[in-house]
Structure formats: C-alpha cells, structure tokens
Enzyme design. Structure first.
Site, PDB file in Angstrom:
ATOM      1  N   CYS A   1       0.837  -1.203   0.000  1.00 64.66           N
ATOM      2  CA  CYS A   1       0.000   0.000   0.000  1.00 64.66           C
ATOM      3  C   CYS A   1       0.874   1.257   0.000  1.00 64.66           C
ATOM      4  O   CYS A   1       1.612   1.517   0.955  1.00 64.66           O
ATOM      5  CB  CYS A   1      -0.931  -0.006   1.210  1.00 64.66           C
TER       6      CYS A   1
ATOM      7  N   CYS B   1     -26.255   5.403 -24.958  1.00 70.57           N
ATOM      8  CA  CYS B   1     -27.433   4.636 -24.548  1.00 70.57           C
ATOM      9  C   CYS B   1     -27.856   3.673 -25.663  1.00 70.57           C
ATOM     10  O   CYS B   1     -28.094   4.082 -26.805  1.00 70.57           O
ATOM     11  CB  CYS B   1     -28.566   5.603 -24.210  1.00 70.57           C
TER      12      CYS B   1
ATOM     13  N   CYS C   1     -31.712   4.196 -26.674  1.00 67.45           N
ATOM     14  CA  CYS C   1     -32.190   5.560 -26.906  1.00 67.45           C
ATOM     15  C   CYS C   1     -32.665   5.784 -28.344  1.00 67.45           C
ATOM     16  O   CYS C   1     -33.644   6.493 -28.584  1.00 67.45           O
ATOM     17  CB  CYS C   1     -31.098   6.568 -26.561  1.00 67.45           C
TER      18      CYS C   1
END
Length: 537
Positions: free
Chosen positions: A106, A447, A450
């Site tokens: 880390c 989309c 759409c």
C-alpha cells in the site's frame, strides 16, 4: 484514520467530489493471504528497551554525526511491530495503544509510516504514556479483522482495550495533537520564557490562552474547548512575557485568547465571549489559511470548514504565485463568507474530478470556479481571470447575484423543429417556466435503447402536431445539466412536465409503445379540456 468513505449522496456535488478524491488517498479493501503466519514474541519488550537504550547512548556520544537515515531508523524502532497473540496482550496490558494497520504493497501506508514514527518519537519525548505500534494487516489478516482494520492505512487508538478511530490529518504533528487530546493532555502549559522557543520549534498552529490563574469560568471554558477540538494544540500560560513571545501582537496583560498560524494571516485575536461554543466557532472560521492548497491528504479537513461557499482556483504553480498577493487581499475581504482553495491544475487526480463538472478538459489555463455545498450549486468565472474579475465574481457570490452554472451545449436553433432540443442554459425557459405541457426525452450518446425510443417520440410528435399546449423535447444528459433535472443513470428516460405542476414531473415507462404513450398523454392532458381524444396512431 477513517478509511471507508460515507455513502455518496446526490444532494451534494462537492461532497461527491471530495469522496472521489478520497479514493486517491485511501485504499478501502485489502487482500487476504493464503497463509496466516502468527507467532508470539515474548521477549520483544526487553529487546525494544535495549535497542532504544543503545540509540540514546549513540546520540549522546555523537549527536552531531547522526544522519537523517539513522534518525528515521531510531524513530521506526520506537514503534512496536505486532503479530499474532502478542497483539492482544499488548492492547490489553496498556492503557493507551495507538495501532497503525498497514500493508507492504500500500503506497499510502508507506507514506504514513515515517510520519507515524516521527509522531511516536515526539510523544516519547514529551513523556506520553501511549504505546505506538503497527501491524501488517495483510500478513496477519485474522488479527487485523479482530481489531476491525478494514482498509489501509488505518489508525486506531485503544483506550483500556476499546478502540477509537483516528480522524485527524496525516502529518506527525496532527497525530501527536490528536493522541494528546484523547489521552488526557489537551493543553500544554508553559511557565517560563525559555520553554517558548522549544514549543515554537514543534508547533506551527496553536491556540494561546493567557490567564491570571488556571481556574475560574473563563479558564474552564478554554479547557472544555481544548478537549472538544481534535486538530489544534492549545497552550496556556500565566506569564505575559511568554504570551508575547508566542503572540507578538499581544497588546494587553489581561485574559487573552489568540490563534497562531504559519501563513500570511499569522495572528488572529479572539474577541468573543469566553464560552466553549463560541471559542470553537472562532476556530472553525479562522483555522484555515486565507488560501488553502488542496492535496490528496487534506480533503476531509477542507470539507470540515463551516464555510460551505468555496472558491476554487485551478492553475499552474507559477501562475498562482503571480496572483498570490491580490488573491490574499480578496480572500481577507470575504473571509467570513467564502473559503478560498488552490488546486494545482497539473495534478489531474485532484483537478479533473472538479473541472469535468464544468465540461473543461485538461489544460494549463487558469480556471476560477465555486461550489456551494449547502445549495448543491456550482459557479464559473467565464471571463478571463484577473484580480478585478475574481473580486467581482467573489462579491457576486457573497451577495447571491452570480447565476448558477449548468454544463450546457450551445443554444440551438429550434425554429420549425417538431421536437425541441433543450440544453442546460435553456432548461428553465423551455421546460420549467413555459406554459405548455412538455414531454421530455432524456438520452445519452452511449445509450443502447435511446435510438429506438427517439423514433417513437418523433412519431408521437408528428401525431400530436397542432396541439398548442403540448411540446415534445429532448436533452442530452451527457452534455447538459440542471439542478431540477434529477435523473438516475438508466437511460432513456421520459418525463412529462404538466403545466402548473412542473416541480413534479411524471416519469413514464420506456417499455410503453407509442400507442400506450399516446393514450397516457390523452388521459393526462387532453381529455379534461378536449373531448376529442387522439390516441389512434
């Protein structure tokens, strides 16, 4: 150190961005090893004492020869390495134990560990009884889980075996102050002039209290404030000469409270009543610099400011320096109303999450923007940034005369259009403030469904052509926004804004056929006013 961000709320854009920034600072999950090697080290206490004794003897023998690496090494040895059952014995056997949970892989743990070791050294030097320890939570995952270490790095203070989560800053000074406050030493007392320089070497921000006696209601409220605040070191003295060394602007020998900071506005006198709440309110409003530089490690601290209308300047360091002096003057003028924050525009991890909200791509051009965290609104200085334009922008923010900024495409020409194209700048006029009923299609370029819905809407627009009280419209949600257009991310979306009820749009199912939508429109809008229905496509 708090590691898990709070749930993201749609009500606060600035909260959302700060929590995004936390993802660069904090790793909230850790991996479990295949094996969990745990062992006892019963002789560790004596070994540690012997190592520290050797360190102290070496320092006495050759203090001027100690390298920085040796100093860091000594500091790190002050921190006890925990593992296995030894951890429980250490925590149960000591009144105060500060534990750093880390992982070798880390990066943030690696950054914090030397600061943690530095804090351990400082606490040891002032005689603190807290035991500073660390544990490799990746290797000893079982013990880490029992300690409720849920991410890296995590800081926990155990008081008689009960844990408190550290929620302070990441510097050694921050850790020392927080630990002192939580372990019963919220105030440092200075009795002589000789002690002042040593104090100033260690502390850069502090609250000074000058009292005739360390008793009475005024001093009691000062102590209560010191215990309630976890960030700033409080200092008390009965010697006016000591006080004047710490606070050169001191003009009186009477009871006094002042705040000292390491920046242009260094000395701030408290002139309120001696009540804990008022003292804390004073600190909340004055603890920040005139211009705070945003970093990966101070986002939570910045968000804690009681001033929620915050001006942010994004620029390269050189450009910021050119504006520094006039900006300080502006910040001083609007200090109680606006908080000023500088963000290095070349640090994309910090700058881009904000700039993207304004549709601004990465670049080196200075940008001045603002966020109101109470109203969930944002603002943008659209003229070239200069001291005069920035001050005018800030004045408008303070007086509420600056218009909110909505990400918007250019205003299109809708003349003779069967379906009106709405953008961020025209949402108020074409949707919310219009007298007509508006059927709004909300879409995005990516989309999948759409395009099919758009064809149905076009068919409906032709079908209802001639109905003057009904307007068909569409908006690209990826390039335009408005605070009243609160939609989820499941596109396409159909919203019906009925005349006189624009604040409560009706959401239609996108699974409806064109005929179903026509029937719905007829029932909601046309039948009450017109007996002739038009739902046959």
């Amino acid at each position: 150190m708090s590691l898990i961000p709070k749930p993201i709320s749609k009500v606060s854009t600035f909260t959302f961005i700060l929590l995004i920034l936390l993802s660069f600072t904090i790793i909230i999950a850790y991996s479990s090893p295949d094996s969990n090697v745990e062992s006892n080290e019963p002789g560790f206490d004596s070994d540690l004492d012997q190592l520290l004794a050797v360190d102290e003897q070496l320092q006495e023998d050759r203090p001027e020869q100690q390298s920085e690496a040796e100093t860091v090494s000594k500091a790190q040895r002050i921190v006890l390495e925990l593992n296995g059952d030894y951890t429980k014995r250490v925590i149960d056997g000591n009144e105060f134990v500060m534990v750093l949970g880390y992982a070798p892989w880390c990066a943030r743990s690696a950054e914090l560990m030397p600061r943690f070791a530095e804090a351990a050294t400082a606490l040891k030097e002032i005689g603190s009884s807290v035991l500073m320890a660390k544990i490799d939570g990746d290797r000893y995952s079982k013990i880490a889980s029992e300690l409720e270490i849920k991410g890296f790095p995590t800081l926990l203070l155990f008081v008689n075996g009960t844990s408190l989560t550290y929620n302070g800053g990441s510097s050694a000074e921050d850790i020392v102050i927080w630990v002192q406050k939580k372990t019963g030493a919220p105030i440092i007392t200075l009795n002589t002039v000789d002690e002042a320089p040593r104090f100033l070497d260690k502390y850069h921000t502090f609250v000074l209290g000058l009292f005739e006696k360390f008793e009475g209601s005024e001093h009691n409220e000062f102590v209560k404030a010191a215990k309630s605040d976890d960030e700033i070191q409080f200092i008390e003295t009965r010697d006016s000469d000591v006080a004047k060394l710490l606070f050169p602007d001191l003009k009186s020998n009477n009871v006094f409270i002042g705040l000292v900071k390491p920046e242009a506005e260094r000395y701030t006198v408290y002139d309120g009543s001696y009540k804990m709440e008022k003292i804390l309110e004073f600190l909340g409003s004055n603890k920040f610099p005139l211009f705070t530089k945003l970093t990966e490690t101070n986002t939570v601290w910045v968000y804690s400011s009681p001033v929620k209308l915050q001006v942010m300047l994004f620029s390269k360091a050189d450009d910021f320096q050119k504006l520094a002096q006039p900006l300080e003057d502006i910040a001083r003028k609007f200090k109680s109303k606006l908080m000023f924050i500088y963000v290095d525009i070349t640090n994309e991890n910090l700058a881009m999450p904000f700039l993207i909200l304004f549709g601004i791509e990465a670049g080196n051009k200075t940008v001045v923007a603002a966020f109101d965290n109470n109203l969930n609104s944002k603002y943008l200085l659209e003229s070239d940034p200069s001291p005069n334009s920035i001050e005018e922008f800030c004045s408008g923010l303070a007086h509420g005369t600056v218009s909110r900024y909505y990400r918007s495409e250019p205003v299109p020409d809708n003349e003779n259009a069967s379906i009106v194209t709405v953008v961020g700048k025209t949402f108020d006029g074409l949707v919310l403030n219009s007298r007509e009923n508006v059927l709004l299609e909300v879409h995005t370029p990516w989309c999948v469904n759409c395009e099919a819905l758009s064809k149905q809407i076009e068919k409906l627009a032709k079908h209802f052509k001639g109905f003057e009280n009904l307007v068909f419209a569409r908006i690209d949600a990826s390039a335009n926004e408005h605070t009243k257009l609160q939609v989820d991310d499941k596109y396409p979306i159909i919203l019906l804004y009925k005349s006189g009820e624009k604040e409560k749009p009706l959401k239609l199912s996108t699974k409806l056929s064109a005929k179903d939508i026509a029937v719905f429109i007829n029932e909601e809008l046309l039948k009450p006013k017109n007996g002739s229905a038009k739902d046959e496509l």
